[in-house]
Design a protein around this motif. Sequence first.
Motif, short mmCIF file in Angstrom:
data_model
loop_
_atom_site.label_atom_id
_atom_site.label_comp_id
_atom_site.label_asym_id
_atom_site.label_seq_id
_atom_site.Cartn_x
_atom_site.Cartn_y
_atom_site.Cartn_z
N GLN A 1 -4.52 35.89 5.27
CA GLN A 1 -4.27 37.34 5.65
C GLN A 1 -3.04 37.54 6.81
OE1 GLN A 1 -7.99 37.39 8.12
NE2 GLN A 1 -9.20 37.76 6.28
N ASP A 2 -2.51 38.53 6.61
CA ASP A 2 -1.58 39.11 7.36
C ASP A 2 -1.79 39.28 8.87
OD1 ASP A 2 1.02 39.89 8.13
OD2 ASP A 2 0.67 41.78 7.24
N PRO A 3 -1.05 38.57 9.62
CA PRO A 3 -1.49 38.78 11.23
C PRO A 3 -1.50 40.02 11.60
CG PRO A 3 -0.36 36.82 10.82
CD PRO A 3 0.04 37.35 9.50
N ALA A 4 -0.38 40.87 11.04
CA ALA A 4 -0.33 42.36 11.66
C ALA A 4 -1.54 43.12 11.05
CB ALA A 4 1.09 42.67 11.10
N PHE A 5 -1.60 42.82 9.99
CA PHE A 5 -2.90 43.72 9.19
C PHE A 5 -4.26 43.51 10.18
CE2 PHE A 5 -6.33 44.33 6.27
CZ PHE A 5 -6.32 45.75 5.95
N VAL A 6 -4.50 41.91 10.44
CA VAL A 6 -5.51 41.70 11.25
C VAL A 6 -5.66 42.22 12.47
CG1 VAL A 6 -6.86 39.71 12.22
CG2 VAL A 6 -5.86 39.53 9.95
N ARG A 7 -4.65 42.47 13.15
CA ARG A 7 -4.43 43.14 14.43
C ARG A 7 -4.60 44.57 14.49
NH1 ARG A 7 0.24 40.02 15.41
NH2 ARG A 7 1.58 41.58 14.89
N LEU A 8 -4.07 45.20 13.37
CA LEU A 8 -4.26 46.68 13.31
C LEU A 8 -5.64 46.98 12.92
CD1 LEU A 8 -3.24 49.62 12.63
CD2 LEU A 8 -3.07 48.90 10.15
#
Length: 76
Positions: free
Chosen positions: A12-19
Motif C-alpha cells: 500500500q502506498d503511504p500517501a494513499f493510506v493517509r488520504l
Amino acid sequence: MAGDLEHYKLAQDPAFVRLSNMTSNRYKYFRWTPRTARITLTYMVVVPAIVGYVAYKSDGKYNFRAKRKGDDMREF
C-alpha cells in the motif's frame, strides 16, 4: 499450479493510506469559518437559485421533439 499466492500481495502506498484516512475522518476536523460558510451558502442557495431562474425563464420555450433538419427549435 499457477504459482505462489504471495505474488498477489500488494504494497500500500503511504500517501494513499493517509488520504483515505483523512477523507473518512474529515467530519471530525471540520470547523465553521467565514470561508466555509460563504462556500456553503453559495452552493446551497445561490447556485440552485440561478439554475431555477434560468429554468423558469426558458420553460416551454424550446421543443426538441419531432424536429426535422432546418426546423426552428423555438416555439415563440
